[in-house]
Design a protein around this motif. Sequence first.
Motif, PDB file in Angstrom:
ATOM      1  N   SER A  84     -14.675  -3.797  -7.908  1.00 15.07           N
ATOM      2  CA  SER A  84     -14.952  -2.254  -8.331  1.00 15.07           C
ATOM      3  C   SER A  84     -16.850  -1.844  -8.683  1.00 15.07           C
TER       4      SER A  84
ATOM      5  N   GLU B 105      -9.583   4.867   1.703  1.00 15.95           N
ATOM      6  CA  GLU B 105     -10.647   4.479  -0.013  1.00 15.95           C
ATOM      7  C   GLU B 105     -10.775   3.550  -0.503  1.00 15.95           C
ATOM      8  N   VAL B 106      -9.845   1.982  -0.205  1.00 17.55           N
ATOM      9  CA  VAL B 106      -9.516   1.027  -1.441  1.00 17.55           C
ATOM     10  C   VAL B 106     -10.393   0.040  -1.252  1.00 17.55           C
TER      11      VAL B 106
ATOM     12  N   LYS C 182       0.948  -0.828   0.253  1.00 17.90           N
ATOM     13  CA  LYS C 182      -0.134  -0.167  -0.140  1.00 17.90           C
ATOM     14  C   LYS C 182       0.845   1.210  -0.219  1.00 17.90           C
TER      15      LYS C 182
ATOM     16  N   VAL D 171      -9.532  -4.213  -1.685  1.00 19.57           N
ATOM     17  CA  VAL D 171      -8.385  -5.171  -1.198  1.00 19.57           C
ATOM     18  C   VAL D 171      -8.581  -6.410  -1.655  1.00 19.57           C
TER      19      VAL D 171
ATOM     20  N   TYR E 289      -4.390  -3.767  -3.577  1.00 20.17           N
ATOM     21  CA  TYR E 289      -4.733  -2.752  -3.148  1.00 20.17           C
ATOM     22  C   TYR E 289      -5.319  -1.865  -4.714  1.00 20.17           C
ATOM     23  N   ILE E 290      -6.414  -1.224  -4.846  1.00 19.20           N
ATOM     24  CA  ILE E 290      -7.179  -0.033  -5.849  1.00 19.20           C
ATOM     25  C   ILE E 290      -7.935   0.689  -4.924  1.00 19.20           C
ATOM     26  N   GLU E 291      -7.503   2.057  -5.772  1.00 17.18           N
ATOM     27  CA  GLU E 291      -8.365   2.516  -5.317  1.00 17.18           C
ATOM     28  C   GLU E 291      -9.879   2.964  -5.547  1.00 17.18           C
ATOM     29  N   LYS E 292     -10.906   3.127  -4.436  1.00 15.27           N
ATOM     30  CA  LYS E 292     -12.043   3.130  -4.901  1.00 15.27           C
ATOM     31  C   LYS E 292     -12.440   4.414  -5.997  1.00 15.27           C
TER      32      LYS E 292
ATOM     33  N   ALA F 126      -1.910   6.171  -0.979  1.00 15.45           N
ATOM     34  CA  ALA F 126      -3.269   5.913  -0.768  1.00 15.45           C
ATOM     35  C   ALA F 126      -4.088   6.279   0.413  1.00 15.45           C
TER      36      ALA F 126
END
Length: 190
Positions: free
Chosen positions: A143, A90-91, A83, A93, A108-111, A87
Motif C-alpha cells: 500500500s 481494486e485490492v 474476499k 493481495v 486482501y486490502i482495498e487499494k 470488495a
Amino acid sequence: MEELKERIIKEGQVIGSNILKVDRFLNHQIDPVFMQRIGKQFAKLFAPQNISKVITIESSGIAPAVMTGLALQVPVIFIRKKKPVTANEEVLVTDVYSFTKKVTNTIYIEKGLLTPDDRVLIIDDFLANGEASLGLVRLIELSGAKVAGIGIVVEKSFQEGRRRLDQAGYAVHSLARVASLEKGEVQFLD
Ligand code: G4P
C-alpha cells in the motif's frame, strides 16, 4: 504484562507441547475490560511511534486491535481471510501459510485504505511462526504505508516468529513471552 501472565497461568490450558489455549479471555470468550487494559498497554508502548492506523487479521486479533485503536484514537482495519462480496476489484493481495493449521489463506486490502502517509501498527493475539504478521507487513508495504510497530498479546518465543520479525528490523512488543510449554507447564521468558 504481569496481569496477562497471571491470567495465562490461572486460566490457560496447554495442549500438547506447543499450543496454549486461552479461550476464557481472548480466543473464544473475550474479557472486554481486560482487553481494554491490553489496548491501553499497547497504546502506551507505541505512543512515540505516531501511529495513524491499527491493522489486524481476523478473527482473534480484532478484540485487542479495537481496544488499541480506541486508546490511540485511530481507525482499525481488520483483514479478512476470504474476499467479501462487497470488495471491489481494486485490492492488494498476498498469501499467508499457517504452519499450525496447514492451510494457505489469500488475504486482501482495498487499494487506497492505507496511503503512503500512514504509520501502521500491527496487532495480533498470537505470534507463532510469524506468517500472519509478515503477511500484514506485505499488505502495508504494498500500500506504500510504513510499518510503525508490531504488538503481540502472546508470543511463543520457542517458535520462529519473533526472530524473523526482529531480523527484518521491525519494532516488536509482546505482552507475554512464552519460553516453553513442555510437560504441560507454561514458562515465561521474562
Ligand atoms: P503465525 O501466523 O505466527 O505463523 O502462526 P500460525 O500460522 O502457526 O497460527 C495460525 C493460527 O493459529 C492463528 O490463528 C494463530 O493465532 C493460532 N495460534 C497459533 N498458536 C496458537 C496457540 O498456541 N494458541 C492459540 N490459542 N492459537 C494459536 P488464526 O488462524 O488467525 O485464527 P483465529 O483464531 O485468529 O481466527
